[in-house]
Design a protein around this motif. Sequence first.
Motif, PDB file in Angstrom:
ATOM      1  N   ASP A   1       0.538  -1.512  -0.221  1.00  0.00           N
ATOM      2  CA  ASP A   1       0.423  -0.177  -0.288  1.00  0.00           C
ATOM      3  C   ASP A   1       1.362   1.574   0.024  1.00  0.00           C
ATOM      4  N   VAL A   2       2.264   1.324   0.945  1.00  0.00           N
ATOM      5  CA  VAL A   2       2.650   1.861   1.190  1.00  0.00           C
ATOM      6  C   VAL A   2       3.258   2.412  -0.686  1.00  0.00           C
ATOM      7  N   HIS A   3       3.891   1.061  -0.635  1.00  0.00           N
ATOM      8  CA  HIS A   3       5.003   1.745  -2.607  1.00  0.00           C
ATOM      9  C   HIS A   3       3.849   2.220  -3.607  1.00  0.00           C
ATOM     10  N   THR A   4       2.474   1.875  -3.391  1.00  0.00           N
ATOM     11  CA  THR A   4       2.298   2.004  -4.723  1.00  0.00           C
ATOM     12  C   THR A   4       0.952   3.139  -4.649  1.00  0.00           C
ATOM     13  N   ASP A   5       1.123   3.530  -3.875  1.00  0.00           N
ATOM     14  CA  ASP A   5       0.022   4.916  -3.910  1.00  0.00           C
ATOM     15  C   ASP A   5       1.289   6.512  -3.333  1.00  0.00           C
ATOM     16  N   VAL A   6       1.427   5.629  -5.285  1.00  0.00           N
ATOM     17  CA  VAL A   6       2.762   6.674  -5.432  1.00  0.00           C
ATOM     18  C   VAL A   6       2.405   8.632  -5.091  1.00  0.00           C
ATOM     19  N   GLU A   7       1.228   8.870  -5.547  1.00  0.00           N
ATOM     20  CA  GLU A   7       1.171  10.439  -5.316  1.00  0.00           C
ATOM     21  C   GLU A   7       1.819  10.972  -3.680  1.00  0.00           C
TER      22      GLU A   7
ATOM     23  N   VAL B   1       2.863   1.609 -16.011  1.00  0.00           N
ATOM     24  CA  VAL B   1       2.146   0.056 -15.469  1.00  0.00           C
ATOM     25  C   VAL B   1       2.099  -0.833 -16.666  1.00  0.00           C
ATOM     26  N   GLN B   2       3.372  -1.700 -16.966  1.00  0.00           N
ATOM     27  CA  GLN B   2       2.999  -2.790 -17.462  1.00  0.00           C
ATOM     28  C   GLN B   2       2.649  -3.876 -17.125  1.00  0.00           C
ATOM     29  N   GLN B   3       2.914  -4.939 -16.089  1.00  0.00           N
ATOM     30  CA  GLN B   3       2.401  -5.651 -15.144  1.00  0.00           C
ATOM     31  C   GLN B   3       2.194  -5.264 -13.576  1.00  0.00           C
ATOM     32  N   LEU B   4       1.369  -6.012 -13.358  1.00  0.00           N
ATOM     33  CA  LEU B   4       0.910  -6.091 -11.413  1.00  0.00           C
ATOM     34  C   LEU B   4       0.068  -6.591 -11.099  1.00  0.00           C
ATOM     35  N   GLU B   5       0.288  -7.892 -10.245  1.00  0.00           N
ATOM     36  CA  GLU B   5       0.179  -8.665  -9.738  1.00  0.00           C
ATOM     37  C   GLU B   5      -0.166  -8.261  -8.056  1.00  0.00           C
ATOM     38  N   PRO B   6      -1.223  -7.424  -7.436  1.00  0.00           N
ATOM     39  CA  PRO B   6      -1.461  -7.187  -6.536  1.00  0.00           C
ATOM     40  C   PRO B   6      -1.060  -8.160  -4.852  1.00  0.00           C
ATOM     41  N   GLY B   7       0.221  -7.116  -4.461  1.00  0.00           N
ATOM     42  CA  GLY B   7       0.619  -7.802  -3.248  1.00  0.00           C
ATOM     43  C   GLY B   7       1.715  -8.478  -3.643  1.00  0.00           C
ATOM     44  N   LYS B   8       2.141  -9.093  -4.593  1.00  0.00           N
ATOM     45  CA  LYS B   8       3.212  -9.977  -5.303  1.00  0.00           C
ATOM     46  C   LYS B   8       4.200  -9.267  -6.335  1.00  0.00           C
ATOM     47  N   CYS B   9       4.024  -7.851  -7.086  1.00  0.00           N
ATOM     48  CA  CYS B   9       4.981  -7.815  -7.753  1.00  0.00           C
ATOM     49  C   CYS B   9       4.017  -6.359  -8.808  1.00  0.00           C
ATOM     50  N   LEU B  10       4.838  -5.994  -9.309  1.00  0.00           N
ATOM     51  CA  LEU B  10       4.238  -4.356 -10.475  1.00  0.00           C
ATOM     52  C   LEU B  10       6.032  -4.100 -10.895  1.00  0.00           C
ATOM     53  N   LEU B  11       5.943  -4.237 -12.838  1.00  0.00           N
ATOM     54  CA  LEU B  11       6.937  -3.427 -13.138  1.00  0.00           C
ATOM     55  C   LEU B  11       6.656  -2.705 -13.987  1.00  0.00           C
ATOM     56  N   TRP B  12       7.160  -1.707 -14.157  1.00  0.00           N
ATOM     57  CA  TRP B  12       6.677   0.206 -15.593  1.00  0.00           C
ATOM     58  C   TRP B  12       7.580   0.139 -15.858  1.00  0.00           C
ATOM     59  N   GLU B  13       8.255   1.222 -16.824  1.00  0.00           N
ATOM     60  CA  GLU B  13       8.220   1.081 -18.084  1.00  0.00           C
ATOM     61  C   GLU B  13       9.156   2.538 -18.311  1.00  0.00           C
ATOM     62  N   GLY B  14       9.447   3.398 -19.053  1.00  0.00           N
ATOM     63  CA  GLY B  14       9.115   4.624 -19.483  1.00  0.00           C
ATOM     64  C   GLY B  14      10.623   5.556 -20.182  1.00  0.00           C
TER      65      GLY B  14
ATOM     66  N   ARG C   1      -0.582  11.312 -10.508  1.00  0.00           N
ATOM     67  CA  ARG C   1      -0.615  10.530 -11.842  1.00  0.00           C
ATOM     68  C   ARG C   1      -1.279  11.205 -12.976  1.00  0.00           C
ATOM     69  N   LEU C   2      -1.277   9.923 -14.071  1.00  0.00           N
ATOM     70  CA  LEU C   2      -1.981  10.405 -15.143  1.00  0.00           C
ATOM     71  C   LEU C   2      -3.093   9.671 -15.947  1.00  0.00           C
ATOM     72  N   ASP C   3      -3.534   8.921 -14.384  1.00  0.00           N
ATOM     73  CA  ASP C   3      -5.184   8.413 -14.449  1.00  0.00           C
ATOM     74  C   ASP C   3      -5.904   8.251 -12.585  1.00  0.00           C
ATOM     75  N   ASP C   4      -6.851   8.264 -13.557  1.00  0.00           N
ATOM     76  CA  ASP C   4      -7.744   7.822 -12.265  1.00  0.00           C
ATOM     77  C   ASP C   4      -7.805   7.140 -11.550  1.00  0.00           C
ATOM     78  N   GLY C   5      -8.799   6.244 -10.043  1.00  0.00           N
ATOM     79  CA  GLY C   5      -8.893   5.214  -9.357  1.00  0.00           C
ATOM     80  C   GLY C   5      -7.945   4.357  -8.787  1.00  0.00           C
ATOM     81  N   PRO C   6      -8.030   2.778  -8.711  1.00  0.00           N
ATOM     82  CA  PRO C   6      -7.233   2.302  -8.187  1.00  0.00           C
ATOM     83  C   PRO C   6      -6.159   1.964  -9.417  1.00  0.00           C
ATOM     84  N   PHE C   7      -4.381   1.613  -8.409  1.00  0.00           N
ATOM     85  CA  PHE C   7      -3.445   1.788  -8.956  1.00  0.00           C
ATOM     86  C   PHE C   7      -3.637  -0.132 -10.016  1.00  0.00           C
ATOM     87  N   THR C   8      -3.382   0.359 -10.698  1.00  0.00           N
ATOM     88  CA  THR C   8      -3.396  -1.092 -12.287  1.00  0.00           C
ATOM     89  C   THR C   8      -2.396  -1.176 -12.743  1.00  0.00           C
TER      90      THR C   8
END
Length: 229
Positions: free
Chosen positions: A90-96, A145-158, A110-117
């Motif tokens: 929760d702390v890590h994905t609250d990017v704002e 964000v390219q991949q996300l599994e809640p509570g397990k992993c995520l990957l972003w690029e840019g 954030r450039l999108d609205d709603g839950p972090f996906t």
Amino acid sequence: MTCTSKPRRTARAAVALATTLGTAFAVTGCTGSHEDAAAPRASASAPESSSAEQPIAAGEQCAGTTINRSAPITSSADILIDAPVDQVWDVHTDVERWDDWQPTVLTIERLDDGPFTSDSQFEWTTPVPETAFSPADTMTVTSSVQQLEPGKCLLWEGPGTGESIRIDKGIHLWTFTETDEGTLVHTEESWDAELLAALDEADAKTAGEQLGGGLEVWLDLLKAEVEAS
């Protein structure tokens, strides 16, 4: 060739770029202070010249996706956080709120609205201190964000862009594993850029070590923020 020749300046400028981009912690006097014998620290390297594919462990990928292990600069780091995985996530994905606990995140949006996906995007800025090879700058990083599994992993690029420097493509992987002692956080990052591809082996190693130092500090700050709450 003298140390003031253009090719050498280009190589050193690339090392300076790797030192500062996205991990300005390592060069602004903000260094990690946490030492935990149970938690592995960073490893960094320039990719090997062999084109043979190396096996990737389950904890080093997200939904079968990982960093570019053939990129000019790669690095990884781990830390053990004394908290349940949901709290760390929760702390890590609250990017704002990154700029609340990461001193070198100047702005974050954030450039999108709603839950972090897995479709989320965010844009953030970080200072690039002046070096002998480049002026002070501000880097804007646009992360998708390219991949996300809640509570397990995520990957972003840019990309990361400034007035005088640019990273064409950065890929950042995070995995979170619950253990008896808390949550083991593993992170890896790769950088692709024309300047970095021109580095010799020694300079690439130096750049990778600087990236690794930045990853360590990010993890230390994440640990401090989570455990404080």
